[in-house]
Motif scaffolding. Structure first.
Motif, PDB file in Angstrom:
ATOM      1  N   CYS A 276       0.820  -1.214   0.000  1.00 15.94           N
ATOM      2  CA  CYS A 276       0.000   0.000   0.000  1.00 15.94           C
ATOM      3  C   CYS A 276       0.850   1.259   0.000  1.00 15.94           C
ATOM      4  CB  CYS A 276      -0.946  -0.017   1.191  1.00 15.94           C
ATOM      5  SG  CYS A 276      -2.138  -1.374   1.174  1.00 15.94           S
ATOM      6  N   ALA A 277       2.082   1.166   0.516  1.00 22.08           N
ATOM      7  CA  ALA A 277       2.987   2.320   0.482  1.00 22.08           C
ATOM      8  C   ALA A 277       3.296   2.711  -0.955  1.00 22.08           C
ATOM      9  CB  ALA A 277       4.259   2.010   1.251  1.00 22.08           C
ATOM     10  N   GLN A 278       3.398   1.724  -1.846  1.00 22.86           N
ATOM     11  CA  GLN A 278       3.632   2.053  -3.255  1.00 22.86           C
ATOM     12  C   GLN A 278       2.469   2.869  -3.814  1.00 22.86           C
ATOM     13  OE1 GLN A 278       2.266  -0.199  -6.310  1.00 22.86           O
ATOM     14  NE2 GLN A 278       4.123  -0.277  -7.578  1.00 22.86           N
ATOM     15  N   TRP A 279       1.236   2.461  -3.472  1.00 20.85           N
ATOM     16  CA  TRP A 279       0.076   3.213  -3.945  1.00 20.85           C
ATOM     17  C   TRP A 279       0.120   4.651  -3.429  1.00 20.85           C
ATOM     18  CZ3 TRP A 279      -4.302  -0.398  -1.699  1.00 20.85           C
ATOM     19  CH2 TRP A 279      -4.077  -1.728  -2.096  1.00 20.85           C
TER      20      TRP A 279
ATOM     21  N   ALA B 187       2.654   6.759  -5.137  1.00 21.12           N
ATOM     22  CA  ALA B 187       2.178   7.103  -6.470  1.00 21.12           C
ATOM     23  C   ALA B 187       1.171   8.246  -6.410  1.00 21.12           C
ATOM     24  CB  ALA B 187       1.543   5.879  -7.136  1.00 21.12           C
ATOM     25  N   ALA B 188       0.262   8.206  -5.428  1.00 22.19           N
ATOM     26  CA  ALA B 188      -0.710   9.289  -5.260  1.00 22.19           C
ATOM     27  C   ALA B 188       0.000  10.613  -4.985  1.00 22.19           C
ATOM     28  CB  ALA B 188      -1.674   8.946  -4.134  1.00 22.19           C
ATOM     29  N   THR B 189       1.008  10.579  -4.135  1.00 23.45           N
ATOM     30  CA  THR B 189       1.787  11.790  -3.852  1.00 23.45           C
ATOM     31  C   THR B 189       2.461  12.302  -5.117  1.00 23.45           C
ATOM     32  OG1 THR B 189       2.173  11.185  -1.546  1.00 23.45           O
ATOM     33  CG2 THR B 189       3.732  12.712  -2.533  1.00 23.45           C
ATOM     34  N   SER B 190       3.019  11.395  -5.911  1.00 24.93           N
ATOM     35  CA  SER B 190       3.704  11.805  -7.136  1.00 24.93           C
ATOM     36  C   SER B 190       2.754  12.495  -8.105  1.00 24.93           C
ATOM     37  CB  SER B 190       4.361  10.596  -7.812  1.00 24.93           C
ATOM     38  OG  SER B 190       3.414   9.799  -8.505  1.00 24.93           O
ATOM     39  N   ALA B 191       1.461  12.129  -8.061  1.00 28.64           N
ATOM     40  CA  ALA B 191       0.469  12.721  -8.952  1.00 28.64           C
ATOM     41  C   ALA B 191      -0.104  14.026  -8.413  1.00 28.64           C
ATOM     42  CB  ALA B 191      -0.668  11.725  -9.187  1.00 28.64           C
ATOM     43  N   GLY B 192       0.202  14.364  -7.166  1.00 37.06           N
ATOM     44  CA  GLY B 192      -0.353  15.566  -6.559  1.00 37.06           C
ATOM     45  C   GLY B 192      -1.711  15.365  -5.934  1.00 37.06           C
TER      46      GLY B 192
ATOM     47  N   ASP C 113      -2.931   3.291   6.958  1.00 45.17           N
ATOM     48  CA  ASP C 113      -1.628   3.643   7.533  1.00 45.17           C
ATOM     49  C   ASP C 113      -0.712   4.259   6.484  1.00 45.17           C
ATOM     50  OD1 ASP C 113      -2.449   2.666   9.984  1.00 45.17           O
ATOM     51  OD2 ASP C 113      -1.312   0.783   9.840  1.00 45.17           O
ATOM     52  N   ALA C 114      -0.657   3.659   5.300  1.00 46.89           N
ATOM     53  CA  ALA C 114       0.261   4.122   4.257  1.00 46.89           C
ATOM     54  C   ALA C 114      -0.110   5.507   3.755  1.00 46.89           C
ATOM     55  CB  ALA C 114       0.276   3.121   3.102  1.00 46.89           C
ATOM     56  N   PHE C 115      -1.392   5.750   3.534  1.00 49.72           N
ATOM     57  CA  PHE C 115      -1.805   7.046   2.988  1.00 49.72           C
ATOM     58  C   PHE C 115      -1.718   8.140   4.044  1.00 49.72           C
ATOM     59  CE2 PHE C 115      -2.867   4.513  -0.528  1.00 49.72           C
ATOM     60  CZ  PHE C 115      -3.056   5.336  -1.622  1.00 49.72           C
ATOM     61  N   ARG C 116      -2.044   7.812   5.271  1.00 47.40           N
ATOM     62  CA  ARG C 116      -1.868   8.801   6.335  1.00 47.40           C
ATOM     63  C   ARG C 116      -0.395   9.182   6.488  1.00 47.40           C
ATOM     64  NH1 ARG C 116      -5.889   5.423  10.325  1.00 47.40           N
ATOM     65  NH2 ARG C 116      -7.880   6.356   9.648  1.00 47.40           N
ATOM     66  N   GLN C 117       0.499   8.213   6.348  1.00 50.98           N
ATOM     67  CA  GLN C 117       1.927   8.475   6.438  1.00 50.98           C
ATOM     68  C   GLN C 117       2.367   9.474   5.363  1.00 50.98           C
ATOM     69  OE1 GLN C 117       3.990   7.307   8.798  1.00 50.98           O
ATOM     70  NE2 GLN C 117       5.753   8.399   7.926  1.00 50.98           N
ATOM     71  N   GLU C 118       1.710   9.440   4.206  1.00 53.50           N
ATOM     72  CA  GLU C 118       2.017  10.366   3.120  1.00 53.50           C
ATOM     73  C   GLU C 118       1.288  11.702   3.266  1.00 53.50           C
ATOM     74  OE1 GLU C 118       3.980  10.231   0.181  1.00 53.50           O
ATOM     75  OE2 GLU C 118       4.951   8.534   1.185  1.00 53.50           O
TER      76      GLU C 118
ATOM     77  N   ALA D 219      -9.624   6.911  -1.743  1.00 50.89           N
ATOM     78  CA  ALA D 219     -10.681   6.017  -1.274  1.00 50.89           C
ATOM     79  C   ALA D 219     -10.379   4.605  -1.758  1.00 50.89           C
ATOM     80  CB  ALA D 219     -12.041   6.469  -1.792  1.00 50.89           C
ATOM     81  N   LEU D 220     -10.506   3.632  -0.866  1.00 49.62           N
ATOM     82  CA  LEU D 220     -10.291   2.216  -1.165  1.00 49.62           C
ATOM     83  C   LEU D 220     -11.609   1.465  -1.096  1.00 49.62           C
ATOM     84  CD1 LEU D 220      -8.458  -0.418  -1.385  1.00 49.62           C
ATOM     85  CD2 LEU D 220      -8.509  -0.419   1.123  1.00 49.62           C
TER      86      LEU D 220
END
Length: 323
Positions: free
Chosen positions: A66-69, A72-77, A118-123, A82-83
């Motif tokens: 999920c960290a990869q996802w 990737a979201a961060t890289s796109a801005g 967890d992964a998206f909150r970390q980002e 939502a999952l």
């Protein structure tokens, strides 16, 4: 949440502008080599027998990351995500206590909901969830939604809204919709909205229902990939969603597919934002639990060209009145 607080939350959402929709569930494995469009529409709508029965043991994303996802979201801005915690087939991506049709009985038993959050909150990305009211496995749909079914839905929502911290928004699908799901007579919107707000008062409830008013949702939701366009007169608060590929869930042809262009995505973002509508772009992880290289590259390209519009100082007032 009083009306003033609701307006503030709606304004927060439309100012997020650009987010990620993550379609990852049983359909990732069921329909990867199929002509079926992500779920068994004809079973719900035309009384066709089910052809694709999903066994939890078939759930095995061996490289789930999920960290990869999130990266990737961060890289796109992207600012929010939502999952699909549960899609129309009915498989739960968390170890729910209320059905065996979940990751507890899967080959890969990792709690995808927790790892995603967890992964998206970390980002630093606002991480919400998608939950389908339509549930083919548990026979909840337009032809049946008993009091027991309603309690099952409320129990699962309670798990998601009490076991994983702050959920800023919940996207509900397959509910009094043209494509199926329980109707509001059997499963009243107001009852579910009150239940959600009791558990998390600040959680926006977004209903993908084809309606263009705020009567049964906190944010009007347009499934743009299904041809639902934002009306010229619409001034928010809204959400719109679309896909880079041909389907919401991953297909074996996706890694070599010619994806929709960054120009197309940027046009969609800005067209939506002009109406106080935040745009969600789908990213569909593959059967290993990873986004394909072509999707990562397209997200990166979008991010290099995307410029976040200035936050609105005020939102047009014609949607502030709520029935």
């Amino acid at each position: 949440m009083n009306n003033h607080e609701l307006v503030q939350r709606q304004q927060w959402f439309v100012n997020q502008r650009f987010g990620m929709f993550i379609h990852f569930n049983s359909a990732t494995f069921q329909f990867a080599d199929s002509e079926i469009q992500d779920w068994e529409y004809d079973h719900e709508n035309h009384d066709e027998p089910r052809r694709f029965i999903f066994e939890p043991q078939d759930w095995n994303p061996v490289r789930l990351n999920c960290a990869q996802w999130a990266q990737a979201a961060t890289s796109a801005g992207m600012k929010f995500a939502a999952l699909t915690a549960k899609h129309h087939e009915g498989f739960s991506l968390w170890p729910t206590r209320y059905t065996e049709h979940c990751i507890r009985n899967a080959t890969c038993q990792r709690d995808v909901v927790k790892e995603y959050l967890d992964a998206f909150r970390q980002e630093g990305i606002a991480a919400g969830l998608y939950f389908s009211m339509l549930d083919l496995h548990h026979h909840i749909g337009r032809k049946k939604c008993t009091p027991e079914d309603k309690q099952f839905i409320k129990n699962q929502l309670e798990e998601l809204l009490t076991g994983y911290g702050d959920i800023p928004f919940l996207i509900i699908d397959g509910w009094n919709a043209h494509w199926g799901g329980p109707n509001y007579e059997d499963l009243p919107f107001e009852e579910i909205d009150e239940w959600v707000k009791r558990l998390q008062p600040n959680c926006l409830l977004m209903n993908i229902s084809c309606e263009s008013s705020l009567d049964h949702t906190d944010v009007v939701f347009y499934e743009n990939a299904a041809g639902q366009e934002v009306e010229d007169s619409f001034a928010g608060p809204g959400a719109s969603c679309n896909i880079l590929t041909k389907t919401w869930f991953w297909r074996t042809s996706d890694p070599t597919m010619d994806l929709r262009s960054a120009d197309w995505v940027l046009d969609k973002i800005h067209e939506s934002n002009n109406h106080n509508v935040s745009f969600l772009l789908n990213g569909a992880p593959n059967q290993q639990g990873l986004l394909d290289i072509n999707v990562l590259e397209r997200f990166q390209e979008i991010g290099e060209r995307y410029r976040q519009p200035a936050t609105l100082d005020s939102i047009p007032g014609n949607w502030l009145f709520r029935k």
